[in-house]
Design a protein around this motif. Structure first.
Motif, mmCIF file in Angstrom:
data_model
loop_
_atom_site.group_PDB
_atom_site.id
_atom_site.type_symbol
_atom_site.label_atom_id
_atom_site.label_comp_id
_atom_site.label_asym_id
_atom_site.label_seq_id
_atom_site.Cartn_x
_atom_site.Cartn_y
_atom_site.Cartn_z
ATOM 1 N N ASP A 75 27.562 58.434 29.739
ATOM 2 C CA ASP A 75 26.811 59.541 30.324
ATOM 3 C C ASP A 75 26.158 60.419 29.275
ATOM 4 O OD1 ASP A 75 27.244 58.989 33.070
ATOM 5 O OD2 ASP A 75 29.272 59.796 32.896
ATOM 6 N N THR A 76 26.740 60.450 28.073
ATOM 7 C CA THR A 76 26.193 61.309 27.027
ATOM 8 C C THR A 76 26.197 60.581 25.692
ATOM 9 O OG1 THR A 76 28.354 62.264 26.529
ATOM 10 C CG2 THR A 76 26.984 63.433 28.136
ATOM 11 N N GLY A 77 25.326 61.044 24.821
ATOM 12 C CA GLY A 77 25.257 60.565 23.447
ATOM 13 C C GLY A 77 25.047 61.770 22.550
ATOM 14 N N ASP A 78 24.749 61.506 21.294
ATOM 15 C CA ASP A 78 24.492 62.620 20.384
ATOM 16 C C ASP A 78 23.072 63.159 20.603
ATOM 17 O OD1 ASP A 78 22.730 60.891 19.078
ATOM 18 O OD2 ASP A 78 24.153 60.383 17.514
ATOM 19 N N GLU A 79 22.680 64.110 19.764
ATOM 20 C CA GLU A 79 21.384 64.791 19.950
ATOM 21 C C GLU A 79 20.172 63.882 19.767
ATOM 22 O OE1 GLU A 79 22.551 64.963 15.709
ATOM 23 O OE2 GLU A 79 23.612 65.534 17.527
ATOM 24 N N LYS A 80 20.335 62.731 19.122
ATOM 25 C CA LYS A 80 19.230 61.793 18.901
ATOM 26 C C LYS A 80 19.199 60.681 19.950
ATOM 27 C CE LYS A 80 17.122 61.887 15.331
ATOM 28 N NZ LYS A 80 15.807 62.494 15.168
ATOM 29 N N THR A 81 20.138 60.734 20.931
ATOM 30 C CA THR A 81 20.330 59.631 21.865
ATOM 31 C C THR A 81 20.064 60.052 23.300
ATOM 32 O OG1 THR A 81 22.033 58.736 20.402
ATOM 33 C CG2 THR A 81 21.991 57.901 22.654
ATOM 34 N N ARG A 82 19.283 59.214 23.977
ATOM 35 C CA ARG A 82 19.051 59.396 25.423
ATOM 36 C C ARG A 82 19.645 58.188 26.134
ATOM 37 N NH1 ARG A 82 14.884 57.973 29.042
ATOM 38 N NH2 ARG A 82 13.582 57.167 27.364
ATOM 39 N N ILE A 83 20.389 58.429 27.209
ATOM 40 C CA ILE A 83 21.044 57.372 27.969
ATOM 41 C C ILE A 83 20.194 57.031 29.194
ATOM 42 C CG2 ILE A 83 23.147 56.644 29.174
ATOM 43 C CD1 ILE A 83 23.633 57.309 26.214
ATOM 44 N N VAL A 84 20.007 55.726 29.412
ATOM 45 C CA VAL A 84 19.303 55.218 30.588
ATOM 46 C C VAL A 84 20.303 54.347 31.345
ATOM 47 C CG1 VAL A 84 17.415 53.741 31.368
ATOM 48 C CG2 VAL A 84 17.088 55.223 29.394
ATOM 49 N N HIS A 85 20.370 54.505 32.661
ATOM 50 C CA HIS A 85 21.418 53.816 33.423
ATOM 51 C C HIS A 85 20.967 52.544 34.129
ATOM 52 C CE1 HIS A 85 24.374 56.893 32.648
ATOM 53 N NE2 HIS A 85 23.446 57.807 32.901
ATOM 54 N N SER A 86 19.680 52.277 34.201
ATOM 55 C CA SER A 86 19.249 51.071 34.912
ATOM 56 C C SER A 86 17.861 50.641 34.449
ATOM 57 C CB SER A 86 19.230 51.330 36.425
ATOM 58 O OG SER A 86 18.277 52.325 36.743
ATOM 59 N N ASN A 87 17.494 49.441 34.846
ATOM 60 C CA ASN A 87 16.170 48.861 34.648
ATOM 61 C C ASN A 87 15.668 48.934 33.201
ATOM 62 O OD1 ASN A 87 13.839 47.552 35.203
ATOM 63 N ND2 ASN A 87 13.285 48.840 36.945
ATOM 64 N N PRO A 88 16.350 48.228 32.287
ATOM 65 C CA PRO A 88 15.943 48.281 30.880
ATOM 66 C C PRO A 88 14.522 47.795 30.626
ATOM 67 C CG PRO A 88 17.664 46.640 31.231
ATOM 68 C CD PRO A 88 17.519 47.392 32.507
ATOM 69 N N ALA A 89 14.067 46.771 31.336
ATOM 70 C CA ALA A 89 12.713 46.257 31.101
ATOM 71 C C ALA A 89 11.658 47.300 31.451
ATOM 72 C CB ALA A 89 12.488 44.963 31.889
ATOM 73 N N ALA A 90 11.827 47.973 32.567
ATOM 74 C CA ALA A 90 10.864 49.014 32.957
ATOM 75 C C ALA A 90 10.873 50.162 31.957
ATOM 76 C CB ALA A 90 11.173 49.524 34.361
ATOM 77 N N GLU A 91 12.053 50.541 31.489
ATOM 78 C CA GLU A 91 12.158 51.623 30.503
ATOM 79 C C GLU A 91 11.487 51.238 29.193
ATOM 80 O OE1 GLU A 91 12.972 55.291 28.908
ATOM 81 O OE2 GLU A 91 13.199 54.688 30.994
ATOM 82 N N LEU A 92 11.745 50.013 28.732
ATOM 83 C CA LEU A 92 11.145 49.576 27.474
ATOM 84 C C LEU A 92 9.629 49.464 27.606
ATOM 85 C CD1 LEU A 92 11.557 48.778 24.551
ATOM 86 C CD2 LEU A 92 12.030 46.437 25.314
ATOM 87 N N LEU A 93 9.136 48.993 28.732
ATOM 88 C CA LEU A 93 7.687 48.930 28.946
ATOM 89 C C LEU A 93 7.073 50.326 28.861
ATOM 90 C CD1 LEU A 93 5.079 47.437 29.634
ATOM 91 C CD2 LEU A 93 5.706 47.674 32.059
ATOM 92 N N LYS A 94 7.708 51.298 29.478
ATOM 93 C CA LYS A 94 7.209 52.682 29.432
ATOM 94 C C LYS A 94 7.177 53.188 27.984
ATOM 95 C CE LYS A 94 9.899 55.853 31.069
ATOM 96 N NZ LYS A 94 10.685 56.753 31.923
ATOM 97 N N LEU A 95 8.245 52.919 27.234
ATOM 98 C CA LEU A 95 8.303 53.355 25.836
ATOM 99 C C LEU A 95 7.268 52.641 24.978
ATOM 100 C CD1 LEU A 95 12.182 53.376 25.516
ATOM 101 C CD2 LEU A 95 10.689 55.395 25.506
ATOM 102 N N LYS A 96 7.062 51.360 25.257
ATOM 103 C CA LYS A 96 6.096 50.559 24.502
ATOM 104 C C LYS A 96 4.675 51.104 24.670
ATOM 105 C CE LYS A 96 4.724 45.788 23.795
ATOM 106 N NZ LYS A 96 5.078 44.391 23.932
ATOM 107 N N GLN A 97 4.386 51.679 25.807
ATOM 108 C CA GLN A 97 3.049 52.188 26.093
ATOM 109 C C GLN A 97 2.808 53.579 25.503
ATOM 110 O OE1 GLN A 97 3.155 51.729 30.359
ATOM 111 N NE2 GLN A 97 2.281 49.679 30.253
ATOM 112 N N GLN A 98 3.836 54.216 24.987
ATOM 113 C CA GLN A 98 3.686 55.528 24.362
ATOM 114 C C GLN A 98 3.255 55.364 22.909
ATOM 115 O OE1 GLN A 98 7.495 57.419 24.860
ATOM 116 N NE2 GLN A 98 7.266 57.609 27.078
ATOM 117 N N PRO A 99 2.614 56.379 22.347
ATOM 118 C CA PRO A 99 2.243 56.290 20.928
ATOM 119 C C PRO A 99 3.484 56.344 20.047
ATOM 120 C CG PRO A 99 1.667 58.445 21.836
ATOM 121 C CD PRO A 99 2.168 57.607 22.974
#
Length: 183
Positions: free
Chosen positions: A88-112
């Motif tokens: 549920d939590t990580g350190d200050e440099k970490t964001r936790i995602v709970h589902s759909n890794p492919a969709a999350e990575l696609l969104k990140l890939k499209q960001q600068p």
């Protein structure tokens, strides 16, 4: 669009257990240099918990060799996204995602930004099937372990993935770094 780079240490027989080898100074320097082009790690829970808080503690305490300390400082400075159903939590440099890794990575890939380093075996077949992995950086260690987690489990890919070898680095330790691009 950002490049997504998968990286992993593997044995000659294709296993990814992190207990079979300890990188020497030259290999640690290689891994540190690879992070120059990375501004985001994309981990599964298991890999994240192998890496942190261990490397952030080394960075803070400077408790490793000079090469390990440099690696730890660089790794700890990079933002992280962790896919986990249980954390549920990580350190200050970490964001936790709970589902759909492919969709999350696609969104990140499209960001600068710089490269995204994917360091997880558990999601690799899903991410390959979604067409999200652009390059593979494999460090093959001169050991046959005969057990452990496979890089790609039998039957987990829908179709074969053709790669083009673009660089190799040989280390005195007998390790070989292989850099492949998706064709």
């Amino acid at each position: 669009m950002r490049t997504v780079s998968f990286g992993m240490n593997i044995s000659l027989d294709g296993y990814c257990d992190h207990t079979f080898a300890i990188p020497d100074e030259a290999l640690m320097d290689y891994f540190t240099e690879m992070m120059d082009d990375v501004d985001l790690f994309f981990f599964g829970r298991v890999m994240y918990q192998l890496m942190f808080p261990y490397w952030s503690d080394v960075a803070k305490d400077q408790s490793g060799s000079p090469a390990e300390n440099k690696f730890a400082q660089r790794m700890s400075a990079i933002d992280r996204v962790v896919v986990s159903r249980t954390l549920d939590t990580g350190d200050e440099k970490t964001r936790i995602v709970h589902s759909n890794p492919a969709a999350e990575l696609l969104k990140l890939k499209q960001q600068p930004g710089k490269k995204i380093s994917v360091d997880t075996v558990s999601m690799l077949p899903e991410l390959i099937a979604a067409g999200l992995i652009d390059e593979f950086n494999l460090v093959v260690h001169p050991v046959i372990v005969g057990k452990g987690r496979q890089l790609i489990p039998d039957g987990s890919l829908q179709e074969k993935l053709n790669l083009k070898l673009v660089n190799t680095v040989n280390f005195k330790s007998g390790c070989m770094a292989l850099h492949y691009l998706k064709q």
